[in-house]
Write an enzyme that holds these catalytic residues in place. Sequence first.
Site, mmCIF file in Angstrom:
data_model
loop_
_atom_site.group_PDB
_atom_site.id
_atom_site.type_symbol
_atom_site.label_atom_id
_atom_site.label_comp_id
_atom_site.label_asym_id
_atom_site.label_seq_id
_atom_site.Cartn_x
_atom_site.Cartn_y
_atom_site.Cartn_z
ATOM 1 N N SER A 1 -4.453 0.535 14.011
ATOM 2 C CA SER A 1 -5.094 1.847 14.109
ATOM 3 C C SER A 1 -5.670 2.006 15.507
ATOM 4 C CB SER A 1 -6.225 1.960 13.075
ATOM 5 O OG SER A 1 -7.044 3.091 13.311
ATOM 6 N N THR B 1 -12.561 -4.172 13.567
ATOM 7 C CA THR B 1 -12.326 -5.599 13.789
ATOM 8 C C THR B 1 -11.053 -6.054 13.100
ATOM 9 O OG1 THR B 1 -14.708 -5.992 13.970
ATOM 10 C CG2 THR B 1 -13.313 -7.901 13.501
ATOM 11 N N ALA B 2 -10.851 -5.601 11.872
ATOM 12 C CA ALA B 2 -9.645 -5.980 11.137
ATOM 13 C C ALA B 2 -8.392 -5.475 11.839
ATOM 14 C CB ALA B 2 -9.712 -5.434 9.713
ATOM 15 N N LYS B 3 -8.421 -4.244 12.311
ATOM 16 C CA LYS B 3 -7.239 -3.670 12.952
ATOM 17 C C LYS B 3 -6.957 -4.311 14.314
ATOM 18 C CE LYS B 3 -5.779 -0.834 9.822
ATOM 19 N NZ LYS B 3 -4.574 -1.255 9.043
ATOM 20 N N GLY C 1 0.815 -1.207 0.000
ATOM 21 C CA GLY C 1 0.000 0.000 0.000
ATOM 22 C C GLY C 1 0.848 1.255 0.000
ATOM 23 N N ARG D 1 1.025 5.857 -1.949
ATOM 24 C CA ARG D 1 0.748 7.188 -1.411
ATOM 25 C C ARG D 1 0.611 7.099 0.111
ATOM 26 N NH1 ARG D 1 -3.323 4.970 -3.950
ATOM 27 N NH2 ARG D 1 -2.747 5.997 -5.892
ATOM 28 N N TYR E 1 -13.565 -2.282 9.810
ATOM 29 C CA TYR E 1 -12.200 -1.754 9.935
ATOM 30 C C TYR E 1 -11.663 -1.950 11.349
ATOM 31 C CZ TYR E 1 -8.400 1.698 9.422
ATOM 32 O OH TYR E 1 -7.183 2.337 9.380
ATOM 33 N N ASP F 1 -2.462 -7.622 -5.781
ATOM 34 C CA ASP F 1 -3.580 -7.630 -4.848
ATOM 35 C C ASP F 1 -3.161 -8.477 -3.651
ATOM 36 O OD1 ASP F 1 -5.901 -8.051 -3.423
ATOM 37 O OD2 ASP F 1 -7.103 -8.711 -5.135
ATOM 38 N N VAL F 2 -2.987 -7.854 -2.496
ATOM 39 C CA VAL F 2 -2.461 -8.585 -1.342
ATOM 40 C C VAL F 2 -3.429 -9.630 -0.804
ATOM 41 C CG1 VAL F 2 -0.903 -6.726 -0.633
ATOM 42 C CG2 VAL F 2 -3.240 -6.817 0.307
#
Length: 245
Positions: free
Chosen positions: A134, A148-150, A10, A13, A146, A55-56
């Site tokens: 995050s 939950t993923a973090k 990622g 930028r 988001y 694409d990761v």
Amino acid sequence: MPDRVAIVTGAARGIGAATAQRLAQDGLRVAVLDLEESAAESTADAIGGLAIGADVSDAAAVDAAVARVTKELGAPTVLVNNAGITRDNLLFKMSEVDWDAVMGVHLKGAFLMTRAVQKHMVDAGWGRIVNLSSTSALGNRGQANYSTAKAGVQGFTKTLALELGRFGITANCVAPGFIVSDMTKATAERIGVEWDQYVRDRAAAIPVQRAGQVEDIANAVSFFVDERAGFVSGQVIYVAGGPKV
């Protein structure tokens, strides 16, 4: 630092680009990975690095990308899992597609990239894995996917530290607070607040009284990657301008 090769995902930028630039300044050869290779080229060209499109969340694409980095730059022993997306919405409005997309990039992506790169670290007897979490991992309205993923990224990081430490590999996590970036601009747009006002409001709630910059996160990543940070592993550092996040 010996001649090391890093992959930053990622990295076209924002935080990823700033991290790639900082690691290049630290003397590493850097592969700049993003979904589209063309998007990564400007960052890569600026640091003399390698632009990679992948694409990761796709295992075959990840394996091919790591193989290309190994062939063109050398075996990677530093990995920064930064790739991320947001698909914000309140729970009752959130679709399965938006849930799966966020999980795929943040969690599956970190898993696939780490699985592909760790073999090179084990062979070298040295490695640095830095995952981007995050402050939203602590919970954030409108970001069930988001957040939950973090939070998952933090558990993943601690498990990596336990499993890979005996091979000379550390795994740590940087959890940014409010950072001026395209992603936070998208959040302001989503909630209908003018960007400059949004920044002022967020900064006012931060103890150091300013918004975070992408370089603040890049500096924290640089610390974890440093040779001298070899006794620091399994940690989560909140880079948020204060203890209240």
